[in-house]
Design a protein around this motif. Sequence first.
Motif, mmCIF file in Angstrom:
data_model
loop_
_atom_site.group_PDB
_atom_site.id
_atom_site.type_symbol
_atom_site.label_atom_id
_atom_site.label_comp_id
_atom_site.label_asym_id
_atom_site.label_seq_id
_atom_site.Cartn_x
_atom_site.Cartn_y
_atom_site.Cartn_z
ATOM 1 N N TYR A 1 -33.962 -0.442 20.376
ATOM 2 C CA TYR A 1 -34.190 -1.674 21.140
ATOM 3 C C TYR A 1 -33.150 -1.824 22.241
ATOM 4 O O TYR A 1 -33.487 -2.028 23.423
ATOM 5 C CB TYR A 1 -34.150 -2.869 20.186
ATOM 6 N N ASP A 2 -31.883 -1.718 21.873
ATOM 7 C CA ASP A 2 -30.811 -1.921 22.852
ATOM 8 C C ASP A 2 -30.858 -0.868 23.951
ATOM 9 O O ASP A 2 -30.640 -1.176 25.131
ATOM 10 C CB ASP A 2 -29.453 -1.888 22.156
ATOM 11 N N ARG A 3 -31.140 0.363 23.581
ATOM 12 C CA ARG A 3 -31.219 1.445 24.571
ATOM 13 C C ARG A 3 -32.355 1.183 25.558
ATOM 14 O O ARG A 3 -32.212 1.388 26.773
ATOM 15 C CB ARG A 3 -31.426 2.774 23.843
ATOM 16 N N THR A 4 -33.478 0.700 25.044
ATOM 17 C CA THR A 4 -34.626 0.410 25.903
ATOM 18 C C THR A 4 -34.314 -0.721 26.871
ATOM 19 O O THR A 4 -34.622 -0.643 28.069
ATOM 20 C CB THR A 4 -35.852 0.053 25.043
ATOM 21 N N VAL A 5 -33.694 -1.783 26.367
ATOM 22 C CA VAL A 5 -33.357 -2.914 27.234
ATOM 23 C C VAL A 5 -32.374 -2.483 28.318
ATOM 24 O O VAL A 5 -32.527 -2.850 29.494
ATOM 25 C CB VAL A 5 -32.803 -4.086 26.407
ATOM 26 N N ARG A 6 -31.377 -1.695 27.950
ATOM 27 C CA ARG A 6 -30.414 -1.231 28.960
ATOM 28 C C ARG A 6 -31.113 -0.426 30.052
ATOM 29 O O ARG A 6 -30.817 -0.569 31.251
ATOM 30 C CB ARG A 6 -29.324 -0.373 28.303
ATOM 31 N N ALA A 7 -32.062 0.420 29.648
ATOM 32 C CA ALA A 7 -32.783 1.227 30.634
ATOM 33 C C ALA A 7 -33.631 0.357 31.552
ATOM 34 O O ALA A 7 -33.719 0.610 32.767
ATOM 35 C CB ALA A 7 -33.661 2.260 29.923
#
Length: 363
Positions: A193-199
């Motif tokens: 989730y966090d990786r997707t939001v950062r991207a």
Amino acid sequence: MVPTLGVEEEYLLLDPVTGHNVPVADEVYAALPEEVAGQSRREFRRSMVEMVTPVCRTLAEVRQSLFTLRVAAAKAAATAGARLVAVGATPIADPDRTVSDDPRFRRIVDHYGPVVAHPAVCGCHVHVGVPDRDVAIQVGNHLRVWLPVVQAIAVNSPLHAGADTGHASWRAMQLDRWPSLGPTPWFASTEDYDRTVRALVASGVMLDETMVLWHARPSARYPTVEVRVTDVCLTIDDAVLVAGLVRALVATAIDDIAAGRPAPRARGELVRAAHWNAAHTGLTGTLTDPRTGGSRPAFELVDELVATVRPALDRHGDLTPALQGLDALRERGTGADWQRRVHARTRDVAAMLADLGQRTIEG
């Protein structure tokens, strides 16, 4: 333990004669009585107000709070020469689309440009308490296949520019313009989730992490899952029904997670199609089941949702009010159905909006 509940509702401020949106939110907030002023929130448009319940543990508390807040906001709107109406999208016109004076709102306008320029829309957001953020993200996976049904229950915006759009929720159609809004993706973990939001932030699709506008998301401020899929409900009864069903869905998901039962997997395209179908037809025809891609009678899927969450409804003491709310929904239809009936009877949008204003505050 029974999860806590909180409900945020947005309302339009309409001219009582023309039905046009009027940018008098500042005057409305100033006129709110002291005991409820702290439960108001400044909204993106000056033709909207938002009211927020306190943390509740029972649907009776939710009902009483919504009644108190709606009546107080309606009286404050009247002192500003406006009518408060719980409707999902601008029904006639929004001639003065002034954005509230807030640095974050100005950044959104600068970043998204004309996407921001659509007429005002109003939603209902339900917060349900969860143990932690990891659980909140897993709950989002479990809710994906059921939120189109919740959306269909609450459709309440068939009009645009004074005419029937052919859609039960025009609000949903307008919001499709926003790139970071829509069905919650499936996430393998909190890290995913966090990786997707950062991207997405890095790409510019999201201005920042506050622009996670998916239908279900972990709240950035509270230990809750925030479900933000529905139009604001026309009646308090419908809002209470949505709140009870959402809490039961979250509690059922938490039970499934604890028992190691995986979330139903559905293709993103089918979930999005199910939401479009829900916004288009409401409960008047068939809905798309994203688990299979097939069409099913709307109330058949509603009944399956209730059967799925019935143990949680019973455990929370919400079964009887939920069943009563659904019986009323079957009898009188959704907010969109009601608007269409009143419009067909009166042939007068202004008369219809007066009726909606009255139903907004009926308890």
